[in-house]
Design an enzyme around this catalytic site. Structure first.
Site, PDB file in Angstrom:
ATOM      1  N   PRO A  52       0.848  -1.199   0.000  1.00  0.00           N
ATOM      2  CA  PRO A  52       0.000   0.000   0.000  1.00  0.00           C
ATOM      3  C   PRO A  52       0.878   1.242   0.000  1.00  0.00           C
ATOM      4  O   PRO A  52       1.781   1.367   0.823  1.00  0.00           O
ATOM      5  CB  PRO A  52      -0.802  -0.135   1.304  1.00  0.00           C
ATOM      6  N   MET A  53       0.610   2.160  -0.924  1.00  0.00           N
ATOM      7  CA  MET A  53       1.441   3.371  -1.039  1.00  0.00           C
ATOM      8  C   MET A  53       0.546   4.581  -1.250  1.00  0.00           C
ATOM      9  O   MET A  53      -0.217   4.633  -2.220  1.00  0.00           O
ATOM     10  CB  MET A  53       2.439   3.219  -2.203  1.00  0.00           C
ATOM     11  N   GLN A  66      -6.278  -1.237   3.292  1.00  0.00           N
ATOM     12  CA  GLN A  66      -5.488  -0.890   4.474  1.00  0.00           C
ATOM     13  C   GLN A  66      -6.166   0.248   5.220  1.00  0.00           C
ATOM     14  O   GLN A  66      -6.453   1.298   4.639  1.00  0.00           O
ATOM     15  CB  GLN A  66      -4.059  -0.483   4.119  1.00  0.00           C
ATOM     16  N   CYS A  89       3.275   3.554   8.804  1.00  0.00           N
ATOM     17  CA  CYS A  89       3.460   4.810   8.087  1.00  0.00           C
ATOM     18  C   CYS A  89       3.997   5.884   9.028  1.00  0.00           C
ATOM     19  O   CYS A  89       3.425   6.123  10.096  1.00  0.00           O
ATOM     20  CB  CYS A  89       2.146   5.262   7.472  1.00  0.00           C
ATOM     21  N   HIS A 146       7.975  -4.185   7.441  1.00  0.00           N
ATOM     22  CA  HIS A 146       8.938  -3.319   6.778  1.00  0.00           C
ATOM     23  C   HIS A 146      10.214  -3.359   7.604  1.00  0.00           C
ATOM     24  O   HIS A 146      10.217  -2.950   8.766  1.00  0.00           O
ATOM     25  CB  HIS A 146       8.394  -1.894   6.686  1.00  0.00           C
ATOM     26  N   ASN A 156       9.135  -6.644   3.688  1.00  0.00           N
ATOM     27  CA  ASN A 156       8.963  -5.441   2.875  1.00  0.00           C
ATOM     28  C   ASN A 156      10.148  -4.518   3.137  1.00  0.00           C
ATOM     29  O   ASN A 156      10.725  -4.518   4.211  1.00  0.00           O
ATOM     30  CB  ASN A 156       7.638  -4.769   3.263  1.00  0.00           C
ATOM     31  N   GLY A 157      10.495  -3.734   2.122  1.00  0.00           N
ATOM     32  CA  GLY A 157      11.531  -2.724   2.284  1.00  0.00           C
ATOM     33  C   GLY A 157      12.747  -2.982   1.409  1.00  0.00           C
ATOM     34  O   GLY A 157      13.470  -3.960   1.621  1.00  0.00           O
ATOM     35  N   GLY A 203       7.238  -2.523  -2.970  1.00  0.00           N
ATOM     36  CA  GLY A 203       6.611  -1.219  -3.060  1.00  0.00           C
ATOM     37  C   GLY A 203       7.034  -0.438  -4.278  1.00  0.00           C
ATOM     38  O   GLY A 203       6.520  -0.631  -5.384  1.00  0.00           O
ATOM     39  N   ARG A 204       8.006   0.452  -4.094  1.00  0.00           N
ATOM     40  CA  ARG A 204       8.347   1.406  -5.157  1.00  0.00           C
ATOM     41  C   ARG A 204       8.766   0.749  -6.459  1.00  0.00           C
ATOM     42  O   ARG A 204       8.434   1.230  -7.543  1.00  0.00           O
ATOM     43  CB  ARG A 204       9.445   2.348  -4.648  1.00  0.00           C
TER      44      ARG A 204
END
Length: 333
Positions: A17-18, A70, A100, A171, A211-212, A234-235
């Site tokens: 989720p971003m 989320q 976050c 993360h 994650n990360g 993610g990115r």
């Protein structure tokens, strides 16, 4: 593990989720590249669902499934009510944001700051589980500020497991709630993958996704081979989606190669774009998520330039996407 049983586990690979990125248009695009990967909404706050336009906030296309929502919040009653709304909207999972680090999240006492309040998190999750018809999960950091992740993270996981959580995404960085911007919090704190792997060994009954900083399917496969249950990207999945998602179903789940290309995906977006415009939407609301579709390919720069310069203009439509697509060099047979 059989291919059939693997197919029942979309969390083996998920797109994180971003905020401002994984909206419904982005998710529709990503689903055209992978039938299996679990997709997440942007974080939606519980108060926004309770007091705002919940239908608009939770809108999604049936093609997006499997898709998770989320939620952000720290009030058990609000999160319980928001969970009921999300379940009624048809989501496959409800996830609580405990990761976050943005200022607006901290001011609302949710997100990563909740790593400091595991009992409150447990109360929130218990309320969500009671209200939910689907699985409730957590996305967290390894710790915040001066916390020692080797002490904080196992205690946190023990606490949430105790109220019935069975799946977590971690993360693998701390979040610094003062002194670093949200962007810096995604890159500056060092990654501690070994700690996440240790948590899987310590909590073998939990499904643990990492994650990360993960940028390739090679990395994802390596983490799965080391015993993790899932990988959340993610990115990299946003900026170069074809590199991550086009081969994911074959490599992560063992499906036959689809033979589809990024060009096929771009063309498949045209009817979706036309429908969006017919509803009064704007082209750039969709195409801003498509800029990285040809990352690493000859013609990718022209593709991005044409869409970036033209998609916001009045009257821009599917023909602009077709013009940009003509600039991309076809893949060799």
């Amino acid at each position: 593990m059989s291919t059939r049983s693997q197919n029942l586990m979309p969390w083996r690979l998920s797109v994180a989720p971003m905020m401002d990125w994984t909206d419904r248009h982005c998710r529709y695009l990503h689903r055209l590249m992978s039938r299996r990967a679990l997709l997440y909404t942007e974080m939606v706050t519980a108060p926004a669902l309770l007091h705002g336009d919940a239908a608009a906030l939770l809108r999604h296309d049936p093609a997006e499934h499997p898709v998770a929502v989320q939620l952000g919040g720290s009030d058990p009653d609000e999160l319980s009510a928001a969970t009921r709304i999300a379940c009624a909207a048809g989501y496959d999972e409800v996830n609580l944001n405990v990761g976050c680090p943005s200022d607006r999240v901290q001011s609302g006492c949710f997100g990563a700051v909740l790593m400091k309040s595991p009992d409150l998190v447990a109360d929130c999750l218990a309320a969500m589980i009671e209200a939910s018809s689907v699985e409730v999960t957590v996305k967290c950091r390894i710790g915040v500020d001066e916390q020692d992740p080797h002490e904080v993270l196992p205690a946190f996981l023990e606490r949430v497991r105790g109220v019935g959580i069975r799946r977590v995404a971690i993360h693998a960085r701390k979040a610094w709630l003062a002194g670093l911007s949200p962007k810096e919090n995604r890159t500056v704190p060092p990654l501690d993958y070994d700690l996440v792997l240790a948590m899987k060994r310590a909590f073998p009954d939990l499904h643990v996704s990492i994650n990360g900083g993960i940028e390739t399917l090679d990395q994802a496969e390596a983490f799965l081979a080391q015993g993790l249950d899932g990988v959340m990207i993610g990115r990299a999945a946003y900026h170069a989606p074809a590199m991550i998602l086009m081969d994911a179903d074959a490599r992560i789940w063992g499906d036959p190669p689809s033979g589809r290309t990024a060009e096929d995906v771009a063309r498949d977006m045209l009817p979706y774009i036309a429908a969006h415009l017919a509803e009064g939407g704007r082209l750039n609301q969709v195409t801003r998520h498509m800029l990285g579709l040809f990352a690493g390919r000859p013609g990718a720069r022209a593709w991005r330039r044409i869409l970036s310069e033209g998609a916001h203009r009045p009257g821009a439509g599917p023909e602009l996407v077709e013009r940009a697509l003509a600039e991309v060099t076809p893949l060799a047979a």
